[in-house]
Design a protein around this motif. Structure first.
Motif, mmCIF file in Angstrom:
data_model
loop_
_atom_site.group_PDB
_atom_site.id
_atom_site.type_symbol
_atom_site.label_atom_id
_atom_site.label_comp_id
_atom_site.label_asym_id
_atom_site.label_seq_id
_atom_site.Cartn_x
_atom_site.Cartn_y
_atom_site.Cartn_z
ATOM 1 N N GLN A 14 0.952 -1.126 0.121
ATOM 2 C CA GLN A 14 -0.105 0.253 0.142
ATOM 3 C C GLN A 14 0.803 1.271 0.136
ATOM 4 O O GLN A 14 1.758 1.520 0.904
ATOM 5 C CB GLN A 14 -0.812 -0.170 1.289
ATOM 6 C CG GLN A 14 -1.923 -1.108 1.136
ATOM 7 C CD GLN A 14 -2.667 -1.376 2.465
ATOM 8 O OE1 GLN A 14 -2.569 -0.515 3.316
ATOM 9 N NE2 GLN A 14 -3.658 -2.361 2.450
ATOM 10 N N PRO A 15 0.577 2.004 -0.950
ATOM 11 C CA PRO A 15 1.310 3.558 -0.968
ATOM 12 C C PRO A 15 1.556 4.291 0.420
ATOM 13 O O PRO A 15 2.533 4.657 0.529
ATOM 14 C CB PRO A 15 0.989 4.185 -2.370
ATOM 15 C CG PRO A 15 0.034 3.297 -3.036
ATOM 16 C CD PRO A 15 -0.194 2.205 -2.109
ATOM 17 N N ALA A 16 0.415 4.167 0.974
ATOM 18 C CA ALA A 16 0.222 5.098 2.297
ATOM 19 C C ALA A 16 1.080 4.463 3.376
ATOM 20 O O ALA A 16 1.977 5.077 3.826
ATOM 21 C CB ALA A 16 -0.907 5.229 2.676
ATOM 22 N N TYR A 17 1.126 2.839 3.302
ATOM 23 C CA TYR A 17 2.011 2.356 4.244
ATOM 24 C C TYR A 17 3.521 2.558 3.840
ATOM 25 O O TYR A 17 4.449 2.738 4.774
ATOM 26 C CB TYR A 17 1.589 0.889 4.384
ATOM 27 C CG TYR A 17 2.176 0.108 5.527
ATOM 28 C CD1 TYR A 17 2.082 0.415 7.029
ATOM 29 C CD2 TYR A 17 3.530 -0.635 5.354
ATOM 30 C CE1 TYR A 17 2.545 -0.147 7.810
ATOM 31 C CE2 TYR A 17 4.205 -1.511 6.392
ATOM 32 C CZ TYR A 17 3.527 -1.070 7.419
ATOM 33 O OH TYR A 17 4.257 -2.043 8.738
ATOM 34 N N GLN A 18 3.714 2.582 2.606
ATOM 35 C CA GLN A 18 5.073 2.567 2.024
ATOM 36 C C GLN A 18 5.710 4.100 2.536
ATOM 37 O O GLN A 18 6.852 4.152 2.853
ATOM 38 C CB GLN A 18 5.271 2.581 0.722
ATOM 39 C CG GLN A 18 4.901 0.958 0.044
ATOM 40 C CD GLN A 18 4.828 0.789 -1.305
ATOM 41 O OE1 GLN A 18 4.816 1.917 -2.150
ATOM 42 N NE2 GLN A 18 4.713 -0.162 -1.701
ATOM 43 N N THR A 19 4.826 4.959 2.379
ATOM 44 C CA THR A 19 4.914 6.371 2.858
ATOM 45 C C THR A 19 5.417 6.427 4.455
ATOM 46 O O THR A 19 6.526 7.079 4.948
ATOM 47 C CB THR A 19 4.082 7.290 2.520
ATOM 48 O OG1 THR A 19 3.758 7.284 1.121
ATOM 49 C CG2 THR A 19 4.365 8.683 3.094
ATOM 50 N N LYS A 20 4.722 5.750 4.971
ATOM 51 C CA LYS A 20 4.812 5.693 6.545
ATOM 52 C C LYS A 20 6.281 5.064 6.951
ATOM 53 O O LYS A 20 7.151 5.510 7.907
ATOM 54 C CB LYS A 20 3.918 4.906 7.377
ATOM 55 C CG LYS A 20 2.550 5.575 7.511
ATOM 56 C CD LYS A 20 1.515 4.741 8.159
ATOM 57 C CE LYS A 20 0.269 5.386 8.398
ATOM 58 N NZ LYS A 20 -0.826 4.413 8.900
ATOM 59 N N LEU A 21 6.598 3.876 6.096
ATOM 60 C CA LEU A 21 7.960 3.434 6.220
ATOM 61 C C LEU A 21 9.076 4.582 6.035
ATOM 62 O O LEU A 21 9.913 4.447 6.877
ATOM 63 C CB LEU A 21 7.950 2.157 5.499
ATOM 64 C CG LEU A 21 6.869 0.933 5.879
ATOM 65 C CD1 LEU A 21 6.909 0.147 4.645
ATOM 66 C CD2 LEU A 21 7.486 0.303 7.069
ATOM 67 N N ALA A 22 8.977 5.056 4.862
ATOM 68 C CA ALA A 22 9.994 6.271 4.255
ATOM 69 C C ALA A 22 10.011 7.085 5.760
ATOM 70 O O ALA A 22 11.131 7.583 5.801
ATOM 71 C CB ALA A 22 9.570 6.670 3.307
ATOM 72 N N LEU A 23 8.741 7.697 6.302
ATOM 73 C CA LEU A 23 8.773 8.860 7.138
ATOM 74 C C LEU A 23 9.797 8.147 8.561
ATOM 75 O O LEU A 23 10.347 8.895 8.997
ATOM 76 C CB LEU A 23 7.480 8.979 7.385
ATOM 77 C CG LEU A 23 6.872 9.858 6.641
ATOM 78 C CD1 LEU A 23 5.356 10.424 6.785
ATOM 79 C CD2 LEU A 23 7.277 11.255 6.868
ATOM 80 N N SER A 24 9.368 6.787 8.808
ATOM 81 C CA SER A 24 10.063 6.288 9.917
ATOM 82 C C SER A 24 11.519 6.220 9.777
ATOM 83 O O SER A 24 12.299 6.643 10.420
ATOM 84 C CB SER A 24 9.579 5.010 10.268
ATOM 85 O OG SER A 24 10.047 4.433 11.266
ATOM 86 N N VAL A 25 12.229 6.018 8.635
ATOM 87 C CA VAL A 25 13.330 5.960 8.276
ATOM 88 C C VAL A 25 13.935 7.227 8.283
ATOM 89 O O VAL A 25 14.988 7.676 8.871
ATOM 90 C CB VAL A 25 13.820 5.231 6.821
ATOM 91 C CG1 VAL A 25 15.008 5.426 6.428
ATOM 92 C CG2 VAL A 25 13.337 3.675 6.790
ATOM 93 N N THR A 26 13.279 8.481 7.514
ATOM 94 C CA THR A 26 13.781 9.635 7.740
ATOM 95 C C THR A 26 13.877 10.129 9.135
ATOM 96 O O THR A 26 14.796 10.822 9.708
ATOM 97 C CB THR A 26 12.671 10.564 7.062
ATOM 98 O OG1 THR A 26 12.572 10.065 5.749
ATOM 99 C CG2 THR A 26 13.105 11.660 6.852
ATOM 100 N N ALA A 27 12.687 9.915 10.050
ATOM 101 C CA ALA A 27 12.688 10.415 11.574
ATOM 102 C C ALA A 27 13.971 9.762 12.238
ATOM 103 O O ALA A 27 14.760 10.288 12.978
ATOM 104 C CB ALA A 27 11.617 9.961 11.863
#
Length: 186
Positions: free
Chosen positions: A166-179
Motif C-alpha cells: 500500500q502506497p500510504a504504508y510505504q510512505t509511513k515506512l519512509a517517514l520512519s526511516v527519515t525520522a
C-alpha cells in the motif's frame, strides 16, 4: 539509498507473487523524496526495477557484478551513509515487523539503533526486535561508509505483505526511516 535487489534478482517473493525488489524501490523513492524535501543531497542506486550489473553471462555473474557496482557507487560518494531497503522472509508466517542490520563502521550501530527506535515508536509499537550487527552481506561488508540494511517487514506474513504493497504504508515506512536518520544527526 539502495533499493535492494532489482531486475532478474527480485529478492524474496510473497505468497501473492509480489517481488521484494518492487516494494523496496517504492519505499526508497519515497525516502529519496522526503530527504530531498528536507534539503539532503541523496544518491539512489537505482530508479527502476532493474539490476545495476555491467557484465556477466550467468545470473550468478550478473548478481556479483550488481553487488560490486553497488559497492563502487557508495564508494564514489564523499561522506556517504548507506540506507539499504529490503523486505524479510521466513518460512514461518507468524513473524512480522521491521529490523535493522548494520555494518562494522563505528557510526552504523548508532544509526541502526535510531532507525529501530523510530520503527518501534511509530509502526511496530510493542515490538521486541533489536538492531543487530550483520555478517555475510557483501554490500555492507565491502563499503567504507556506515551502512544499515532496513528490513521493513516480512513478505512471508500475509497481513504485512498487504500493508507493504500500500502506497500510504510505504510512505509511513519512509517517514520512519527519515525520522530515525534525523535523530542520528543530533
Amino acid at each position: 539509498i539502495d533499493p535492494g535487489h532489482g531486475g532478474e534478482d527480485g529478492g524474496a517473493v510473497s505468497c501473492t507473487g509480489h517481488k521484494e525488489s518492487q516494494i523496496n524501490l517504492s519505499i526508497a523513492l519515497r525516502l529519496d523524496d522526503l530527504l530531498h524535501f528536507l534539503g539532503f543531497d541523496t544518491v539512489m542506486i537505482r530508479y527502476c526495477d532493474q539490476s545495476v550489473h555491467t557484465g556477466g553471462n550467468s545470473i550468478a555473474q550478473r548478481k556479483a557484478s550488481d553487488l560490486k557496482n553497488r559497492v563502487r557507487m557508495v564508494g564514489e560518494v564523499p561522506n556517504a551513509v548507506l540506507i539499504s531497503i529490503h523486505q524479510n522472509f521466513f518460512p514461518e508466517s507468524k513473524y512480522s515487523g521491521a529490523q535493522m542490520f548494520y555494518n562494522s563502521h563505528p557510526k552504523a550501530k548508532h544509526m541502526a539503533q535510531n532507525l529501530q527506535k523510530s520503527f518501534v515508536s511509530t509502526i511496530n509499537t510493542g515490538s521486541n526486535r533489536k538492531e543487530k550487527p550483520v555478517t555475510g552481506i557483501y554490500l555492507l561488508e565491502h563499503i567504507a561508509a556506515p551502512g544499515v540494511l532496513v528490513e521493513c517487514g516480512f513478505l512471508s506474513n500475509s497481513a504485512e505483505t498487504i500493508q507493504l504493497q500500500q502506497p500510504a504504508y510505504q510512505t509511513k515506512l519512509a517517514l520512519s526511516v527519515t525520522a530515525g536518520y534525523l535523530c542520528c544527526l543530533k
